[in-house]
Design a protein around this motif. Structure first.
Motif, mmCIF file in Angstrom:
data_model
loop_
_atom_site.group_PDB
_atom_site.id
_atom_site.type_symbol
_atom_site.label_atom_id
_atom_site.label_comp_id
_atom_site.label_asym_id
_atom_site.label_seq_id
_atom_site.Cartn_x
_atom_site.Cartn_y
_atom_site.Cartn_z
ATOM 1 N N SER A 265 -64.103 6.648 93.009
ATOM 2 C CA SER A 265 -63.651 6.257 94.401
ATOM 3 C C SER A 265 -64.047 4.876 94.958
ATOM 4 N N ARG A 266 -65.393 5.148 94.593
ATOM 5 C CA ARG A 266 -66.043 3.791 95.259
ATOM 6 C C ARG A 266 -65.783 2.640 94.275
ATOM 7 N N LEU A 267 -65.424 2.473 93.172
ATOM 8 C CA LEU A 267 -65.009 1.440 92.483
ATOM 9 C C LEU A 267 -63.639 1.100 92.864
ATOM 10 N N GLU A 268 -62.632 1.843 93.375
ATOM 11 C CA GLU A 268 -61.277 1.676 93.837
ATOM 12 C C GLU A 268 -61.278 1.144 95.148
ATOM 13 N N LEU A 318 -72.101 -1.349 84.730
ATOM 14 C CA LEU A 318 -72.071 -1.529 83.424
ATOM 15 C C LEU A 318 -72.641 -0.461 82.526
ATOM 16 N N ARG A 319 -73.539 0.336 83.185
ATOM 17 C CA ARG A 319 -74.083 1.599 82.454
ATOM 18 C C ARG A 319 -72.993 2.599 82.286
ATOM 19 N N SER A 320 -72.247 2.741 83.446
ATOM 20 C CA SER A 320 -71.344 3.628 83.476
ATOM 21 C C SER A 320 -70.004 3.543 82.537
ATOM 22 N N ALA A 321 -69.719 2.263 82.474
ATOM 23 C CA ALA A 321 -68.516 1.813 81.613
ATOM 24 C C ALA A 321 -69.180 1.961 79.975
ATOM 25 N N PHE A 322 -70.118 1.422 79.721
ATOM 26 C CA PHE A 322 -70.630 1.344 78.314
ATOM 27 C C PHE A 322 -70.726 2.732 77.791
ATOM 28 N N GLY A 388 -61.762 13.199 81.909
ATOM 29 C CA GLY A 388 -60.354 12.771 81.971
ATOM 30 C C GLY A 388 -60.494 11.555 82.781
ATOM 31 N N LEU A 389 -61.674 11.134 83.413
ATOM 32 C CA LEU A 389 -61.910 9.852 84.299
ATOM 33 C C LEU A 389 -62.500 8.863 83.667
ATOM 34 N N GLY A 390 -63.168 9.030 82.580
ATOM 35 C CA GLY A 390 -63.970 8.048 81.962
ATOM 36 C C GLY A 390 -63.506 6.618 81.824
ATOM 37 N N LEU A 391 -62.230 6.620 81.204
ATOM 38 C CA LEU A 391 -61.580 5.153 80.786
ATOM 39 C C LEU A 391 -60.913 4.776 81.971
ATOM 40 N N SER A 392 -60.831 5.608 83.047
ATOM 41 C CA SER A 392 -60.167 4.855 84.485
ATOM 42 C C SER A 392 -61.494 4.432 85.134
ATOM 43 N N ILE A 393 -62.462 4.822 85.200
ATOM 44 C CA ILE A 393 -63.953 4.213 85.422
ATOM 45 C C ILE A 393 -64.331 2.959 84.655
ATOM 46 N N VAL A 394 -64.104 2.885 83.259
ATOM 47 C CA VAL A 394 -64.278 1.766 82.643
ATOM 48 C C VAL A 394 -63.182 0.594 82.939
ATOM 49 N N LYS A 395 -62.019 0.874 83.414
ATOM 50 C CA LYS A 395 -61.075 -0.083 83.718
ATOM 51 C C LYS A 395 -61.304 -0.749 84.930
ATOM 52 N N HIS A 396 -61.859 0.038 86.097
ATOM 53 C CA HIS A 396 -62.315 -0.652 87.170
ATOM 54 C C HIS A 396 -63.500 -1.224 87.209
ATOM 55 N N GLN A 402 -64.206 -9.232 85.491
ATOM 56 C CA GLN A 402 -63.177 -9.777 85.075
ATOM 57 C C GLN A 402 -63.001 -9.984 83.336
ATOM 58 N N ALA A 403 -63.273 -8.890 82.887
ATOM 59 C CA ALA A 403 -63.491 -8.404 81.617
ATOM 60 C C ALA A 403 -62.122 -7.895 81.163
ATOM 61 N N ARG A 404 -61.894 -7.628 79.942
ATOM 62 C CA ARG A 404 -60.484 -7.313 79.341
ATOM 63 C C ARG A 404 -60.972 -6.390 78.270
ATOM 64 N N LEU A 405 -60.189 -5.274 78.190
ATOM 65 C CA LEU A 405 -60.203 -4.285 77.256
ATOM 66 C C LEU A 405 -59.067 -4.031 76.078
ATOM 67 N N ASP A 406 -59.627 -4.192 75.126
ATOM 68 C CA ASP A 406 -58.464 -3.957 73.940
ATOM 69 C C ASP A 406 -58.826 -2.629 73.061
ATOM 70 N N VAL A 407 -57.843 -2.180 72.638
ATOM 71 C CA VAL A 407 -58.046 -0.944 72.010
ATOM 72 C C VAL A 407 -57.294 -0.901 70.846
ATOM 73 N N GLU A 408 -57.956 -0.656 69.448
ATOM 74 C CA GLU A 408 -57.194 -0.459 68.173
ATOM 75 C C GLU A 408 -57.434 0.820 67.735
ATOM 76 N N SER A 409 -56.560 1.496 67.323
ATOM 77 C CA SER A 409 -56.679 2.882 66.815
ATOM 78 C C SER A 409 -55.772 3.129 65.883
ATOM 79 N N THR A 410 -55.976 4.236 64.757
ATOM 80 C CA THR A 410 -55.296 4.526 63.763
ATOM 81 C C THR A 410 -55.374 6.181 63.624
ATOM 82 N N PRO A 411 -54.354 7.023 63.923
ATOM 83 C CA PRO A 411 -54.671 8.387 63.718
ATOM 84 C C PRO A 411 -55.263 8.817 62.519
#
Length: 431
Positions: A265-268, A318-322, A388-396, A402-411
Motif C-alpha cells: 500500500s505504501r509503495l503504490e 531494496l531489502r524488501s525486494a531482494f 502472494g504479494l512478494g513479487l508485486s512488492i518487487v515490481k513497485h 527505474q529498474a527492470r525485472l527479467d524472468v527466465e524459467s524452465t519447468p
C-alpha cells in the motif's frame, strides 16, 4: 395607417376627376380616363414588384434601391429585416461553432442526433471510440452504427436518467459509459471511457476476495484449535503444545500478510517517499543470505558472487525486494537444490540475480507473476507460507528505482530472476 390614408385619398381624387369629366364630356371619356389611370397604377406596381424581386435575388443586397413613398418604406423595412436576419444567423453560427469547439475539446465522446436518432455531428473522441467516418456516417441512424443490443434497448426506452455501459472494440476492447440527453429537438449522446475505472473496480473486488481468502484459512485454524484449548481441561500436554505451535504458525502467516499489505500500500500510494542514500549492497545481501539459510534450514546449497560496489536507493525498499526474491527461491526449490545470488557490474548498469534449481514456472504464467495474489500453484504457495504479494512488492520497488525485472524459467529445471538497475545508480563501495 399612412398606406390606407393615401390609398383612400387617391381613389377619392380619381372618382372626383371621373365625375367632373363625366359631367363635362360625358360618361364614356370619363370611364376611359379612370381605366387608363388604374392601368398605369397597376403597371407601376408590377414594375416595383419586379425591382423588389431583382433586389432580393441580387448577390449584393447591400445596395438599397432609391425609392420614395410607400415603396421606399417597403425597401427600407425589408433591408432592415434582412440585416437583422443576417446578424441573427451570424450569432447562431458563432454559437454553434463555439459549441462544437467546446464539444471537440472535451475528453469524452459527443454525438449530436436529430429527432429520429440520425447522426448530425460528432467530435474526434466519439469518432475514435465508435470507429466513425465523418464522410460516411453523418445522417446514419446511431443504432445502425452502435450495434450493441444494450444500446438499442436503451435508445428506444426513452428512460435516459442513468447511463448504459457498453463494451466496444474488437482488438482493444474498451468500456464506455453512454448517456442520452434531450437537446434542441434531438438528442445529445455523451460517451465516457471508463475502462480504467472498470479495471480498478475489478481489481478492488479481486483484492478484497483474495485478502478474505488468505485470512480465512489461518483464522479457521486458530479458532479451531482455540476451542479445545479453552474447554478441554484433560487435553494431553503433547496435543496442547502441537496446537499452540500451529496457532503460532498461522498467526505469523497473518502477520506476514498484513506487513506485506502495508508495504504494498505504501509503495503504490507513493504518499511517503523514502529518502535515498548510498546502500551497501554486499552487506545487505550478506544479511539476506543468512536469513535465507535460516529459512532453508540446511535443505539447500547456497552460492554467492557479490561484487564490492553499492547502489543509490532506499535501503528498506531494496531489502524488501531482494529478500522476497531470495525467500521465493528457497520456498520453491526442493530439498538438495542449489540457490545462487549474484551482484555484479554490467555494461548497462548494476545486476542483481537470483537463480535456483527449483520447480520452475510455465511460460504462460511469467507475464502475470507480479500481479497481487497471483500464484502458479495455489496449493504449493500456501504450503510454503507465501502471501502472494512478494513479487508485486518487487515490481513497485523496481519502478521506484527505474529498474527492470527479467524472468527466465524452465519447468522442472529452475528459474532465474534478473534485476537490472541503471548505471547512474551505481556507487563505489560504501564500506
Amino acid at each position: 395607417m399612412e398606406f390606407w390614408v393615401f390609398t383612400v385619398l387617391r381613389l377619392a381624387l380619381l372618382a372626383l376627376a371621373g365625375a367632373v369629366m363625366g359631367w363635362v364630356f360625358g360618361p364614356v371619356p370619363a370611364l376611359a380616363l379612370v381605366c387608363a389611370v388604374l392601368l398605369l397604377g397597376q403597371g407601376y406596381q408590377i414594375w416595383q414588384l419586379r425591382r423588389l424581386r431583382r433586389w432580393l435575388k441580387a448577390t449584393d443586397a447591400s445596395r438599397l434601391p432609391e425609392e420614395t413613398g410607400l415603396w421606399g418604406d417597403i425597401f427600407v423595412d425589408l433591408y432592415r429585416a434582412q440585416k437583422q436576419q443576417a446578424r441573427d444567423r451570424e450569432q447562431l453560427t458563432t454559437a454553434l461553432d463555439r459549441f462544437r469547439e467546446a464539444a471537440s475539446a472535451l475528453p469524452e465522446g459527443v454525438l449530436m442526433l436529430d429527432g429520429d436518432g440520425r447522426i448530425e455531428w460528432f467530435n474526434a473522441y466519439a469518432q475514435t471510440q465508435f470507429g466513425l467516418d465523418p464522410g460516411r456516417d453523418v445522417g446514419t441512424l446511431a443504432t445502425h452504427l452502435i450495434r450493441q443490443p444494450e444500446f438499442s434497448s436503451y435508445a428506444q426506452s426513452n428512460d435516459w436518467r442513468e447511463p448504459v455501459l457498453l463494451r466496444v472494440g474488437q482488438g482493444q476492447v474498451r468500456d464506455l459509459s453512454v448517456l442520452l440527453v434531450p437537446f434542441a429537438g434531438g438528442r445529445l449522446l455523451y460517451s465516457r471511457d471508463v475502462t480504467q475505472l472498470q479495471r480498478v473496480e475489478t481489481m478492488r473486488r479481486d483484492f478484497i476476495a483474495n485478502v478474505s481468502h488468505e485470512l480465512r484459512t489461518p483464522l479457521t485454524v486458530i479458532l479451531g484449535f482455540l476451542d479445545p484449548l479453552a474447554h478441554d481441561q484433560d487435553l494431553p500436554v503433547e496435543s496442547r503444545a502441537r496446537f499452540l505451535a500451529m496457532i503460532q504458525d498461522q498467526a505469523q502467516r497473518m502477520s506476514r500478510l498484513v506487513e506485506d499489505l502495508l508495504t504494498l500500500s505504501r509503495l503504490e500510494a507513493k504518499s511517503d517517499p523514502q529518502r535515498e542514500e548510498p546502500v551497501d549492497v554486499p552487506a545487505l545481501l550478506a544479511t539476506l543470505l543468512d536469513e535465507g539459510r535460516a529459512l532453508s534450514g540446511g535443505r539447500h546449497r547456497f552460492e554467492e558472487d557479490i561484487a564490492p560496489h553499492g547502489l543509490m536507493g532506499c535501503p528498506l525498499e531494496l531489502r524488501s525486494a531482494f529478500g522476497n526474491l531470495i525467500s521465493n527461491a528457497v520456498r520453491y526449490t526442493p530439498e538438495g537444490g542449489r540457490i545462487k545470488v549474484r551482484w555484479a557490474r554490467e555494461n548497462e548498469g548494476a545486476l542483481f540475480e537470483v537463480s535456483d534449481t527449483g520447480i520452475g514456472i510455465p511460460a504462460e504464467h511469467i507475464p502475470r507473476l507480479t500481479e497481487r495474489f497471483y500464484r502458479v500453484d495455489k496449493g504449493r504457495s500456501t504450503e510454503t507460507g507465501g502471501t502472494g504479494l512478494g513479487l508485486s512488492i518487487v515490481k513497485h520497488v523496481l519502478l521506484h528505482h527505474q529498474a527492470r525485472l527479467d524472468v527466465e524459467s524452465t519447468p522442472g529445471q529452475g528459474s532465474r530472476f534478473r534485476v537490472l538497475f541503471p548505471a547512474g545508480r551505481m556507487v563505489a563501495s560504501v564500506r
